[in-house]
Design a protein around this motif. Structure first.
Motif, PDB file in Angstrom:
ATOM      1  N   MET A  24      54.910  31.728  27.970  1.00 29.87           N
ATOM      2  CA  MET A  24      53.549  32.105  27.796  1.00 29.87           C
ATOM      3  C   MET A  24      52.848  31.882  29.166  1.00 29.87           C
ATOM      4  SD  MET A  24      50.806  30.231  25.513  1.00 29.87           S
ATOM      5  CE  MET A  24      50.501  29.138  26.666  1.00 29.87           C
ATOM      6  N   ASN A  25      53.230  31.146  29.815  1.00 26.49           N
ATOM      7  CA  ASN A  25      52.335  30.963  31.285  1.00 26.49           C
ATOM      8  C   ASN A  25      52.757  31.968  32.043  1.00 26.49           C
ATOM      9  OD1 ASN A  25      51.376  28.628  30.694  1.00 26.49           O
ATOM     10  ND2 ASN A  25      52.815  27.437  31.637  1.00 26.49           N
ATOM     11  N   LEU A  26      54.069  32.808  32.132  1.00 27.57           N
ATOM     12  CA  LEU A  26      54.295  33.915  32.877  1.00 27.57           C
ATOM     13  C   LEU A  26      53.369  35.097  32.535  1.00 27.57           C
ATOM     14  CD1 LEU A  26      56.259  34.996  34.807  1.00 27.57           C
ATOM     15  CD2 LEU A  26      57.512  36.098  32.757  1.00 27.57           C
ATOM     16  N   MET A  27      53.259  35.193  31.207  1.00 27.27           N
ATOM     17  CA  MET A  27      52.488  36.267  30.665  1.00 27.27           C
ATOM     18  C   MET A  27      50.786  36.056  31.025  1.00 27.27           C
ATOM     19  SD  MET A  27      54.735  37.903  29.213  1.00 27.27           S
ATOM     20  CE  MET A  27      53.704  39.231  28.933  1.00 27.27           C
ATOM     21  N   GLN A  28      50.332  34.771  31.097  1.00 25.86           N
ATOM     22  CA  GLN A  28      48.924  34.541  31.354  1.00 25.86           C
ATOM     23  C   GLN A  28      48.763  34.724  32.949  1.00 25.86           C
ATOM     24  OE1 GLN A  28      48.191  30.543  29.829  1.00 25.86           O
ATOM     25  NE2 GLN A  28      47.745  31.522  27.838  1.00 25.86           N
ATOM     26  N   GLN A  29      49.649  34.657  33.699  1.00 24.76           N
ATOM     27  CA  GLN A  29      49.269  34.868  34.842  1.00 24.76           C
ATOM     28  C   GLN A  29      49.801  36.194  35.444  1.00 24.76           C
ATOM     29  OE1 GLN A  29      52.086  31.711  36.255  1.00 24.76           O
ATOM     30  NE2 GLN A  29      53.402  33.075  37.360  1.00 24.76           N
ATOM     31  N   GLY A  30      50.069  37.050  34.556  1.00 23.27           N
ATOM     32  CA  GLY A  30      50.486  38.355  34.744  1.00 23.27           C
ATOM     33  C   GLY A  30      51.778  38.818  35.376  1.00 23.27           C
ATOM     34  N   GLY A  31      52.897  37.923  35.269  1.00 17.21           N
ATOM     35  CA  GLY A  31      54.052  37.942  35.840  1.00 17.21           C
ATOM     36  C   GLY A  31      54.334  37.484  37.153  1.00 17.21           C
ATOM     37  N   GLN A  32      55.330  37.659  37.703  1.00 13.82           N
ATOM     38  CA  GLN A  32      55.516  37.275  39.096  1.00 13.82           C
ATOM     39  C   GLN A  32      55.700  38.391  40.063  1.00 13.82           C
ATOM     40  OE1 GLN A  32      57.011  34.339  40.543  1.00 13.82           O
ATOM     41  NE2 GLN A  32      57.285  32.922  38.988  1.00 13.82           N
ATOM     42  N   GLY A  33      55.265  38.075  40.979  1.00 13.08           N
ATOM     43  CA  GLY A  33      55.272  39.278  42.053  1.00 13.08           C
ATOM     44  C   GLY A  33      55.591  39.245  43.524  1.00 13.08           C
ATOM     45  N   TYR A  34      56.341  40.109  44.206  1.00 20.48           N
ATOM     46  CA  TYR A  34      56.635  39.628  45.627  1.00 20.48           C
ATOM     47  C   TYR A  34      55.462  40.523  46.153  1.00 20.48           C
ATOM     48  CZ  TYR A  34      58.081  41.627  49.986  1.00 20.48           C
ATOM     49  OH  TYR A  34      58.209  41.983  51.315  1.00 20.48           O
ATOM     50  N   GLY A  35      54.723  40.472  47.289  1.00 18.08           N
ATOM     51  CA  GLY A  35      53.937  41.040  47.803  1.00 18.08           C
ATOM     52  C   GLY A  35      54.050  41.094  49.250  1.00 18.08           C
ATOM     53  N   PRO A  36      54.250  42.400  49.602  1.00 19.20           N
ATOM     54  CA  PRO A  36      54.242  42.686  51.364  1.00 19.20           C
ATOM     55  C   PRO A  36      53.146  42.608  51.960  1.00 19.20           C
ATOM     56  CG  PRO A  36      54.627  44.885  50.287  1.00 19.20           C
ATOM     57  CD  PRO A  36      54.500  43.708  49.034  1.00 19.20           C
ATOM     58  N   PHE A  37      51.888  42.865  51.236  1.00 16.18           N
ATOM     59  CA  PHE A  37      50.526  42.685  52.069  1.00 16.18           C
ATOM     60  C   PHE A  37      49.826  41.375  51.579  1.00 16.18           C
ATOM     61  CE2 PHE A  37      51.482  46.944  50.865  1.00 16.18           C
ATOM     62  CZ  PHE A  37      51.309  47.561  52.002  1.00 16.18           C
ATOM     63  N   GLY A  38      50.541  40.278  50.966  1.00 19.74           N
ATOM     64  CA  GLY A  38      49.800  39.290  50.499  1.00 19.74           C
ATOM     65  C   GLY A  38      49.763  38.091  51.487  1.00 19.74           C
ATOM     66  N   GLY A  39      48.748  37.215  51.105  1.00 20.38           N
ATOM     67  CA  GLY A  39      48.217  36.114  51.806  1.00 20.38           C
ATOM     68  C   GLY A  39      48.223  36.108  53.234  1.00 20.38           C
ATOM     69  N   SER A  40      49.304  35.498  54.144  1.00 15.21           N
ATOM     70  CA  SER A  40      49.204  35.495  55.396  1.00 15.21           C
ATOM     71  C   SER A  40      49.467  36.631  56.265  1.00 15.21           C
ATOM     72  CB  SER A  40      50.143  34.199  55.984  1.00 15.21           C
ATOM     73  OG  SER A  40      51.648  34.570  55.391  1.00 15.21           O
ATOM     74  N   GLY A  41      49.885  37.788  55.538  1.00 15.63           N
ATOM     75  CA  GLY A  41      50.395  39.032  56.299  1.00 15.63           C
ATOM     76  C   GLY A  41      49.277  39.510  57.194  1.00 15.63           C
ATOM     77  N   PRO A  42      49.740  40.510  57.915  1.00 15.21           N
ATOM     78  CA  PRO A  42      48.536  41.478  58.540  1.00 15.21           C
ATOM     79  C   PRO A  42      47.475  41.729  57.544  1.00 15.21           C
ATOM     80  CG  PRO A  42      50.420  42.572  58.309  1.00 15.21           C
ATOM     81  CD  PRO A  42      50.739  41.337  57.818  1.00 15.21           C
ATOM     82  N   PHE A  43      47.619  42.116  56.411  1.00 19.48           N
ATOM     83  CA  PHE A  43      46.737  42.602  55.370  1.00 19.48           C
ATOM     84  C   PHE A  43      45.954  41.417  54.805  1.00 19.48           C
ATOM     85  CE2 PHE A  43      49.689  45.853  56.094  1.00 19.48           C
ATOM     86  CZ  PHE A  43      49.137  46.803  56.560  1.00 19.48           C
ATOM     87  N   GLY A  44      46.210  40.156  55.144  1.00 18.76           N
ATOM     88  CA  GLY A  44      45.534  39.074  54.245  1.00 18.76           C
ATOM     89  C   GLY A  44      44.072  39.309  54.211  1.00 18.76           C
ATOM     90  N   GLY A  45      43.490  39.154  53.075  1.00 17.79           N
ATOM     91  CA  GLY A  45      42.125  39.052  52.788  1.00 17.79           C
ATOM     92  C   GLY A  45      41.449  40.433  52.567  1.00 17.79           C
ATOM     93  N   SER A  46      42.668  41.425  52.570  1.00 16.39           N
ATOM     94  CA  SER A  46      42.051  42.667  52.020  1.00 16.39           C
ATOM     95  C   SER A  46      42.031  42.739  50.712  1.00 16.39           C
ATOM     96  CB  SER A  46      43.063  43.711  52.549  1.00 16.39           C
ATOM     97  OG  SER A  46      44.229  43.728  51.992  1.00 16.39           O
ATOM     98  N   GLY A  47      40.969  42.506  49.968  1.00 15.43           N
ATOM     99  CA  GLY A  47      40.780  42.556  48.407  1.00 15.43           C
ATOM    100  C   GLY A  47      41.632  41.453  47.953  1.00 15.43           C
ATOM    101  N   ARG A  48      41.927  41.753  46.520  1.00 10.46           N
ATOM    102  CA  ARG A  48      42.829  40.821  45.852  1.00 10.46           C
ATOM    103  C   ARG A  48      44.298  41.098  45.782  1.00 10.46           C
ATOM    104  NH1 ARG A  48      41.132  41.077  39.709  1.00 10.46           N
ATOM    105  NH2 ARG A  48      42.082  43.011  40.456  1.00 10.46           N
ATOM    106  N   THR A  49      44.929  40.104  46.034  1.00 11.25           N
ATOM    107  CA  THR A  49      46.458  40.157  45.903  1.00 11.25           C
ATOM    108  C   THR A  49      46.745  40.421  44.430  1.00 11.25           C
ATOM    109  OG1 THR A  49      47.011  38.011  46.096  1.00 11.25           O
ATOM    110  CG2 THR A  49      47.046  39.239  48.048  1.00 11.25           C
ATOM    111  N   MET A  50      48.043  40.567  44.145  1.00 12.85           N
ATOM    112  CA  MET A  50      48.220  40.753  42.580  1.00 12.85           C
ATOM    113  C   MET A  50      49.050  39.743  42.022  1.00 12.85           C
ATOM    114  SD  MET A  50      50.201  44.454  43.019  1.00 12.85           S
ATOM    115  CE  MET A  50      51.458  43.900  42.126  1.00 12.85           C
ATOM    116  N   HIS A  51      48.838  38.607  42.735  1.00  5.22           N
ATOM    117  CA  HIS A  51      49.863  37.288  42.332  1.00  5.22           C
ATOM    118  C   HIS A  51      48.721  36.410  41.608  1.00  5.22           C
ATOM    119  CE1 HIS A  51      52.282  39.656  44.771  1.00  5.22           C
ATOM    120  NE2 HIS A  51      51.316  39.594  45.683  1.00  5.22           N
TER     121      HIS A  51
END
Lengths: 296, 203
Positions: free
Chosen positions: B154-181
């Protein structure tokens, strides 16, 4: 057709953006070359995305410069001579045709006059596309028929409705595509279809409530004051983010091709951005409908 | 096997740190957590295996026998303790990808209990019917709030699944809008911590 699936321009490299534009123009050229002038008006972002996904990993895009009806004075760069563009062009024509047919069946006669006119214009293109891609054509008509049946049966599950739509693209991939490419792509396209169907249903929700049309989300999320209930937004958002995550998981298993970076941007940035803007109401409805009519 | 360096996407004269970094990034991408119950999990496993082999081979050829291979845990859907034979058969069907059989077995299930709802949710999830899955999992949790497997699903569903993100968090694109995670990157943090631990103490 919908326009939700596009890269986030600001995060593309300039050369990637230039090439993406060339691909977009390339699809338009393929539509014109294969299906005549009227077919060029159905150009849309979703099918450019499809072309990039089915592009052969060994084919470097060939880019030419030329004038066209949309840009008669200045020459523009466009991709040419690739089977992915031809396939996407054929699929566009077939999808648009059935979409128009669907609208004609759904609406009152007076409102269908523009659609009927479009159908007349597109008729020849459709006949050719249907003979080029007979399997896809019968698949689309069968899936849309079963969707219409489900819609009139009044089932509660929007997944079941979205499934009919999502299967349109995911189930027609070429037989000769290697398993390791076909399976992830089918999964990617399934969830892309699901995502588009549900985002579009949310976007049309208020209009559909007002006019009494079918909307897949209506039973699961009954309206409050004619609008989508605030309490439902979170559920809908997490299920769409979940589809987006499954799209990226599938994408990471696909072989790399010349469009990998642009597709990556579209999946990881473009789609979440579109979703956010649709959900918070800043997706410009006017601009969107303008884009839609430009293309259809 | 392919050239191990091209598998990791680094040149053959990359430093050990570069190799490690590339390995870690790929391991994060194809981590079993990102493919839990996913119909493509076998492909991801193959990929993970390929990456592990390449990494180990590189370390070996560089005469550095401290390599770490990540072993993912088995996804959910394997037999839980105390499962009934009916439920075990459904789980086997789901795991082998035979959803039609699973649905038939579920239609003939002795009771519509929490387990039934959980399994219905698992079938829906495999089909990609995520909202239906979320609702079944929710019902399963309501009926049996102490079952960790149901709560996790149920928790997995509530958080919208697990995702890897090349643009997420600390990367060069950090802070650009919302990440999917969903909420930050806790799961990823845990994974990278696990990976680091593997580097340190394997073998």
């Amino acid at each position: 057709m919908f326009g939700y699936i596009r890269p986030l321009k600001g995060e593309l490299k300039v050369r990637e953006f230039e090439r993406f534009k060339a691909c977009y123009c390339g699809l338009c050229h393929a539509l014109g070359k294969n299906y005549g002038l009227s077919a060029r008006f159905i150009l849309n972002f979703e099918l450019v995305f499809l072309a990039m996904l089915i592009w052969d990993e060994n084919d470097t895009p060939v880019i030419k410069r030329g004038r066209c009806i949309a840009s008669p004075c200045r020459k523009k760069r466009f991709c040419t001579g690739n089977s992915a563009l031809d396939t996407a062009a054929g699929y566009s024509v077939i999808l648009s045709w059935w979409k128009i047919k669907d609208a004609i069946a759904d609406e009152k006669f007076i409102k269908t006059i523009p659609h009927r006119a479009a159908a007349v214009l597109l008729c020849r293109a459709y006949k050719k596309a249907a003979s080029d891609f007979p399997e896809f054509n019968s698949k689309v008509s069968a899936q849309l028929k079963s969707l219409a049946e489900y819609e009139s049966s009044g089932g509660e599950s929007f997944d079941s409705a979205a499934d009919k739509f999502a299967r349109i693209l995911s189930s027609v991939l070429p037989e000769d595509m290697p398993e390791s490419h076909r399976r992830p792509l089918a999964e990617l396209l399934y969830h892309t279809g699901r995502w588009i169907y549900l985002v579009d249903a949310y976007d049309d929700y208020s209009d559909d409530v007002e006019s009494g049309r079918y909307n897949a989300l209506l039973r699961r999320f009954p309206p409050e004051d004619g609008k989508f209930p605030k309490s439902g937004v979170k559920s809908l958002e997490s299920t769409l983010i979940h589809s987006n995550n499954l799209i990226s998981a599938a994408f990471e298993l696909m072989p790399q091709n010349p469009w990998t970076q642009t597709v990556e941007n579209t999946i990881y940035l473009g789609m979440p951005d579109a979703l956010e803007r649709v959900l918070n109401g800043t997706w410009l409805h006017t601009k969107r409908s303008q884009i839609a009519t430009d293309k259809e | 096997m392919n050239d191990p360096y091209s598998v990791l996407g680094v040149s053959s004269n990359a430093t050990e740190d570069e190799v490690k970094k590339a390995y870690r990034e790929l391991a994060r991408k194809y981590h079993p957590d990102n493919y839990q119950d996913n119909p493509l999990s076998d492909l991801a496993q193959e990929k993970m295996k390929e990456i592990n082999e390449a990494y180990n081979l590189i370390l070996k050829t560089r005469e550095n026998p401290g390599g770490g291979s990540y072993r993912g845990r088995a996804g959910p859907g394997s037999n839980a303790a105390g499962a009934t034979p009916e439920s075990a058969r459904v789980r086997t069907a789901i795991n082998s990808g035979d959803l039609r059989l699973a649905e038939e077995l579920l239609a003939a299930f002795p009771s519509r209990n929490a387990e039934w709802n959980f399994l219905m949710g698992s079938v829906a999830y495999r089909k990609g019917w995520l909202d239906d899955a979320a609702r079944y999992f929710q019902t399963a949790v309501n009926m049996d709030p102490h079952n960790a497997e149901y709560v996790q699903a149920m928790n997995l569903m509530q958080q919208g699944g697990q995702g890897y993100g090349p643009f997420g968090g600390s990367g060069p694109f950090g802070g650009s809008g919302r990440t999917m995670h969903g909420e930050g990157c806790d799961a990823c943090d845990i994974c990278s911590a696990l990976l680091c631990m593997n580097f340190c103490c394997c073998r």
